[in-house]
Design a protein around this motif. Sequence first.
Motif, PDB file in Angstrom:
ATOM      1  N   PRO A 570       0.792  -1.079  -0.053  1.00  0.00           N
ATOM      2  CA  PRO A 570       0.058  -0.332  -0.027  1.00  0.00           C
ATOM      3  C   PRO A 570       0.496   1.585   0.231  1.00  0.00           C
ATOM      4  CG  PRO A 570      -0.715  -1.844   1.728  1.00  0.00           C
ATOM      5  CD  PRO A 570       0.565  -2.120   0.909  1.00  0.00           C
ATOM      6  N   LEU A 571       2.104   1.318   0.950  1.00  0.00           N
ATOM      7  CA  LEU A 571       3.291   2.434   0.759  1.00  0.00           C
ATOM      8  C   LEU A 571       3.435   2.737  -0.375  1.00  0.00           C
ATOM      9  CD1 LEU A 571       4.211   4.675   1.957  1.00  0.00           C
ATOM     10  CD2 LEU A 571       6.481   2.749   3.121  1.00  0.00           C
ATOM     11  N   ARG A 572       3.889   1.536  -1.168  1.00  0.00           N
ATOM     12  CA  ARG A 572       4.225   1.909  -2.407  1.00  0.00           C
ATOM     13  C   ARG A 572       3.403   2.396  -3.660  1.00  0.00           C
ATOM     14  NH1 ARG A 572       6.740  -4.278  -4.329  1.00  0.00           N
ATOM     15  NH2 ARG A 572       8.179  -4.327  -3.120  1.00  0.00           N
ATOM     16  N   CYS A 573       2.166   1.955  -3.409  1.00  0.00           N
ATOM     17  CA  CYS A 573       0.731   2.275  -4.139  1.00  0.00           C
ATOM     18  C   CYS A 573       0.596   4.364  -4.109  1.00  0.00           C
ATOM     19  CB  CYS A 573      -0.382   1.714  -4.408  1.00  0.00           C
ATOM     20  SG  CYS A 573      -1.425   2.668  -5.015  1.00  0.00           S
ATOM     21  N   LEU A 574       0.840   4.224  -2.366  1.00  0.00           N
ATOM     22  CA  LEU A 574       0.787   5.780  -2.279  1.00  0.00           C
ATOM     23  C   LEU A 574       1.827   6.307  -2.791  1.00  0.00           C
ATOM     24  CD1 LEU A 574      -0.853   5.395   1.149  1.00  0.00           C
ATOM     25  CD2 LEU A 574      -1.775   6.542  -0.281  1.00  0.00           C
ATOM     26  N   ALA A 581       1.943  13.371  -9.135  1.00  0.00           N
ATOM     27  CA  ALA A 581       2.059  14.405  -8.835  1.00  0.00           C
ATOM     28  C   ALA A 581       3.124  15.134  -9.588  1.00  0.00           C
ATOM     29  CB  ALA A 581       1.356  14.971  -6.944  1.00  0.00           C
ATOM     30  N   ALA A 582       3.828  14.572  -8.399  1.00  0.00           N
ATOM     31  CA  ALA A 582       5.021  15.291  -8.957  1.00  0.00           C
ATOM     32  C   ALA A 582       5.482  15.346 -10.727  1.00  0.00           C
ATOM     33  CB  ALA A 582       6.125  14.567  -8.041  1.00  0.00           C
ATOM     34  N   LYS A 655      12.169  20.998  -7.993  1.00  0.00           N
ATOM     35  CA  LYS A 655      10.114  20.791  -7.431  1.00  0.00           C
ATOM     36  C   LYS A 655       9.855  19.638  -7.290  1.00  0.00           C
ATOM     37  CE  LYS A 655       6.694  21.814 -10.674  1.00  0.00           C
ATOM     38  NZ  LYS A 655       6.077  22.483 -12.391  1.00  0.00           N
ATOM     39  N   GLN A 656      10.567  18.027  -7.556  1.00  0.00           N
ATOM     40  CA  GLN A 656       9.591  16.992  -7.881  1.00  0.00           C
ATOM     41  C   GLN A 656      10.251  15.966  -6.152  1.00  0.00           C
ATOM     42  OE1 GLN A 656      12.259  14.266 -10.264  1.00  0.00           O
ATOM     43  NE2 GLN A 656      11.015  15.216 -12.422  1.00  0.00           N
ATOM     44  N   GLU A 663       3.408  15.865  -0.825  1.00  0.00           N
ATOM     45  CA  GLU A 663       2.557  14.360  -0.201  1.00  0.00           C
ATOM     46  C   GLU A 663       2.814  13.197   0.865  1.00  0.00           C
ATOM     47  OE1 GLU A 663       0.555  13.823  -2.492  1.00  0.00           O
ATOM     48  OE2 GLU A 663       0.935  15.269  -3.590  1.00  0.00           O
ATOM     49  N   MET A 664       4.701  13.906   1.125  1.00  0.00           N
ATOM     50  CA  MET A 664       4.934  12.494   2.317  1.00  0.00           C
ATOM     51  C   MET A 664       3.784  13.391   3.516  1.00  0.00           C
ATOM     52  SD  MET A 664       8.660  11.340   3.726  1.00  0.00           S
ATOM     53  CE  MET A 664       8.419  13.261   4.797  1.00  0.00           C
TER      54      MET A 664
END
Length: 1474
Positions: A570-574, A581-582, A655-656, A663-664
């Motif tokens: 699940p963490l990989r998916c997030l 988004a980046a 920027k990334q 996000e984190m």
Amino acid sequence: IYSAEMDPLLEKQEEMVQAAIFYPLECYLFGEDPDTFLEKLQQSGISQLCGKVFKGGETTYSCRDCAVDPTCVLCMDCFQNSIHRNHRYKMHSSTGGGFCDCGDTEAWKAGPVCTKHEPGNSECQLNEEVMEHSRRVFPSVVKYIVDMLIWEEEKELPPELTIREKVDSYYCVLFNDEHHSYDHVIYSLQRALGCELGEAQLHTTAIDKEGRRAVKAGHYASCQEAKEEIKRHSENVSQRPLHVEVLHADVMAHQKFALRLGSWLNKLMSYSILFFKILKYWFFTGARKVLHELIFSSFFMEMDYKKHFAVEFVKYYKTLQKEYISDDHDRVLSVTALSVQIFTVPTLARHLIEEQNVITIITETLLEVLPEYLDKNDKFNFQGYSQDKLNRVYAVIYDLRYVLISKPTVWTNRLRERFLEGFVSFLRILTCMQGMEEIKRQIGQHIEVDPDWEAAIAIQMQLKNILLMFQEWCACDEELLLRAYKECHKAVMRCSTNGRSREKTVFHLCGHTLESRPYRVSSDPVSIHLPLSRTLAGLHVQLSKTGTISRLHEFVSPEEFQVELLVEYPLRCLVLVAQVAAEMWRRNGLSLISQVFYYQDVKCREEMYDKDIIMLQIGASLMDPNHFLLLLLQRYELADAFKKIKLTKDQDLIKQCNVLIEEMLQIIIYVVGERYVPGVSNVTKEDVIMREIIHLLCIEPMAHSAITKSLPENENNETGLENVIDKVATFKKPGVSGHGVYELRDECLKEFNMFFYHYTKTQHSKAEHTQKKRRKQENRDEALPPPPPPDFCPAFSNVVRILNCDVMMHILRTILQRAVELETHLWTEAMIQMVWLVLVFPPWLLTGFFSSLNAFAFFVKGMGSSALNAVNVLMLLEKLKRVPQLEAQKDTVIWILQVHNGEISMTGKNKEKAERKRKAEAARLHRQKIMAQMSALQRNFIETHKLLYENTLEAQGKEDAIMEEESISSAIDYSRIALGPKRGPSIAEKEVLTCILCQEEQEVKLESAAMVLSACVQKSTALTQNRSRILELSGDPLFMHPDLPCGTHTGSCGHVMHAACWQKYFEAMQLNFRQRLHVEQIFDLENGEYLCPLCKSLCNTVIPIVPLQAQKINRAKYSSSIKEMLILFATTIYRVGLKVAPNEADYRIPMMTWSTCAFTIQSIGKVGVVLSFPSLYWEDAVDLQPSSISSAYNHLYLFHLTTLAHMTQIVISSTTGRDVFFISAFHRISQQYCALAGKPELLNGRRMRILVLSELFSNTEMFQQSLFSISYAVSEEGQFKALCSYLSLPTNLFLLFQETCFCVMMTLWELYPRKRNSLIELPEDYSCLLNQASQFRCPRSSDDEQKHPVLCLFCGAMLCSQNTCCQELVNGEELGACTSHALQCGAGVCMFLKIRECKVVLIEGKTRGCLYPAPYLDEYGETDPGLKRGNPLHLCRERYRKLHLLWQQHCIIEEIARSQETNQIFFGFNWQLL
């Protein structure tokens, strides 16, 4: 009887089969007259079940209060006679195949039986003789039906049916399929058989409806030749040929009779049930329909037989589903469609789970029909999938949902074991989906072809509610929940250990170490599909909710649990979502962006995004907090960003990195703060829904439907909105247009959380802007403090430890330090906002437990080694107040510091008290400010207009005297007379207009270039007094029938142009049209149509503007430009009104221009009159030049005549009781004057013309009072005398009756009282219209198939729309029923209501039309096109009035043009066949 297949006489066939077969057979069965016996049987009240089989398009009703599930529906008759019509209900259009559940006690919580199906008092049992005859006849009938409908021999009959003399008579029979389009079949038949278009359409319609059709009759050889030709012409590279067979005439006749015999048997089954076997069949469409209805009316009418049928159905379930998936017929015609009638019965579903293991059978079927989509790792991969096949696979998923839709209340050991077996089988499906369709980041080159992603997401949507239902079933039993959790955990572990070959790496930060296997989302394969992990998260929440988690160690030991592995996927998916988004995955195309969108969308998020957040909360509660955050930093690839490593200067990478940090931090906020899940905290489902609604309405006020679409639906398609909406919002009713909206209550604004985890980035920005704007208007600071979250359940209480760990303090201090040091490229404002929110959490954690202690001080003491870091963080916050880039967030910084310093109490009571005090003070200051402004303005006005202020009282005292004096003097002031020989001089005013194209001004003069108004000329029946008589304008427009059947109306939008500018504009449109021939135009340039440059109204001519002139006898001299435009305008009226080619020399042009003026004036007026008068100087042999005196008298005579006509029609049209005396008095007086009138022959021989004038007096009551000398107030009497003087009328209007010829006119006017047309009356409840539509039968069609009924709002005619049966040939063109009706009823312009779709259709001519909202609204002020929401609808009078004005003001064409201009489509709808 059935030998004439090509051109059957249906009525004759029916008479013959009734007389020769059915009547004798029924007499044998019943032993008496069949009608008498069946009537007694019908009245016996034996069956309480309705069992009506729904046809496609038929309206069904479901009670939201009483139905066990959404599949429980009622037919219209049962609904209207049940208690449910007063409940909350939904209405929808049936897709066909189901039946009415009235009488089924398991389908309804209350009111299972309507009044029509209540048990009767009398009973009429079948006697033994009837039963014996039935046992002999019915098995033979059923055997004959089945044998004939599955008979495969083309030339021969069964031996027992073979006749001695066999004739060489065959039919070429074409069968229906779902691969060839309607037009392709028509084309193939025309080419192969050489038939006309109409015949080919007739064949194709019959094939689509009945499943097959004989298209050629003859000898075997000729039919075989036709078969080969049809196949040859229908086959191409991408399509297989049509299914064609050659059948002997006897085989066709027997099969057709078998269908009719099935219908007869179905009719008998509605009275008594005598079937005991299941029928297994493979038939064409017509046969399937008949046998479907036969099963419904037999087996499903009794529970015992239904159970036997269900058991047999489950035995053959796999075979039936596989054959359906490989078939090409609609599901409604397949035996598999019966599953909904079986699996949704609660007791029957339990029985099938326990005895037949139906859950396992369904899940195994799903695996067996999808083997081609499994890759080498036994994971699904739907690349190159067949959409048609997947749509059929969804039927299996629906069946699983039907079985689980009702949760059991009592668990037996057998039910528990069977369900667990089925759950384990279902986990095998989820195992094939876990990690399916992995993707890898594209580097360097953009992906060439986007992979197919829709199928995997679609299956995820279909499984969403099924996954939730499995979790809820497990939660019903403690033992079952723990065992299911164990099995799911095993499955997750098996999937997670497959790729664990790499060695572990070590990550150090802040004195803490994390060992993990190397993995980078940006370079390794990753999948967004993790249903196994998310199911485990759902079961874990159920353990916490029920308190069963204390026993988890008995089934899964701590060593086996391996929480780091559970969190990993699940963490990989997030992280994947964060990297998208980046913009790190932009070379992977749109497919990944679409998947991420649905991952967080309301349709999928419950079992995707939300469950991933829960899985991280599980990890945070069970892992060491520092290790958990280190894992986040490593997977987000931010380890270097928080170490003492010099970062890159590449702006794109920076920027990334900033986006990933944002996000984190956002995920950390969600893990700690998002607790509105039953089981994560002690909240209810209602609390969750209320919070969702509050945050939606914080964005903007929303309609009910918009809120509903933004909330997830449960297995019963309910959101729970109605239960809580009134607690958090108030409803604002709609106006004439738009829809009603809900606005958030003020007391709920405090629940707003700017970082609500279901907000998209757009919604987040909009909500923040809206709330800050609101606080600014209330004179408050712009800080948006989040509300305190509810407490975690014990199982999740350790999540908060991540807030006071070393790694967290290091992250916060690093970000704040960069902001203070103004390293602008290493931090963002959004990042700082999230840090502040994290800092708000610690004081919340202490609220209610340690309220006497300083919150922040306790927090510092509790952090141990992190205390110094925490103090550093607080010092950095103080410095942030002085950072200029954060000026907009200064209020928030101050608020956070006050919270941590204990200056703001977080207890609810103190907070509410302070809030009330602040609002009261703000309101007092606001009132004081407004009063001061008003006083200042008042003083300023008095000073500025001091003289006027002093003279006000004096002027007011003299006003009445001046008014009376003026009214008396006006009676003798000839300068104030408007017409007649005493008319005063007129004053011409200067008129200056601005061209909308060039924006230049010009004064309107006779000698200047013309200025024109854009205008539209159209034929109209809006004023017709007899809609049954629709007449065309005659060749001589001088005469028109008094009914005004059809006139010519001219309207304008009022926008002015130079004539030269307009001509250039029109020529430019013509040039543009020639260059864009492939685009469908919404206007016809060949007929002079264009769109107004400003308002886009449809126009087809221009009206030249002529200046007002003083009355002159000499003919005015117009400029050539004005003359040209006058000719263009008059020619357009002539061409449109008479439907002829333009001809400037035609003598009828002036009269058509007069006619359109008259018609338009009457259309504009509120009340109109129709009048005839002599057309002076019109005789062909007389050439008279009028003098000024004669013209003035003619004008006066014409106006007097008009006034008399108006008086007559007003009195005759009076219908109230008190007007009877006035009418009789009026007749007596008029008869006295008519007796003295001249001879009526004086009018003979003179040409008459129709002129329509607008209403003279707007107030009818005032007119009648003046007419009959009723006393008036002084001021009103003065006004009336002034008006009469101005119009050269006597104050006693009856003096006009002395004029000659009135008696003749009187007799004509009495026949035509004034009348204003209106649209037809519509019922208040939309169900009444649906009831009318259900009873509608097409007059030109013999079948009982449901049509598309439409209602003409002009005349009330019910028509059969979009069906070939009602198409008409008009001037060599095929027109649909609506289009042809519009030509007669509305001169080509008409307004229809599509009843089954609740839409209004506006059409004009044969090529234009548009959809318009229906005037029916639900209780939330919204329309429901297509009846998709299904809410009860009621007539909105204001909206219907708007439709009426749209018609009466001749704006339908304008509305159509604007709609088509706004909604241009490449392939338009064929309005001609509507």
